[in-house]
Design a protein around this motif. Structure first.
Motif: not given
Length: 79
Positions: A26-35
């Motif tokens: 979940i954190v990885g997906i959130a970071v990817l979306v923000k990036w």
């Protein structure tokens, strides 16, 4: 006996790692979306000095400042 696994069925603390793995995803997906949604320098929306330089160019194009002032301010912004 259940083959030495006891009452837990052989999982022990595996459920903790399952929860941690899910949180990591979940954190990885959130970071990817923000990036992916962050403005890039290629878009001309880099903010800071890039935005100020665009405003300076517009002022020079409109004739609000002369070339000498434009060059001085441009030099100050680039440094």
């Amino acid at each position: 006996m259940m083959g030495g696994y006891g009452m837990t069925g052989g999982f022990g603390f595996g459920w903790i790692f399952m929860i941690l793995w899910g949180m990591l995803i979940i954190v990885g997906i959130a970071v990817l979306v923000k990036w992916m949604s962050a403005p890039s320098a290629a878009d001309g929306r880099s903010g800071g000095a890039g935005k100020a330089l665009n405003i300076l160019r517009e002022r020079y194009a409109r004739g609000e400042i002369d070339e000498q002032e434009f060059q001085k301010k441009k030099h100050d912004l680039i440094q």
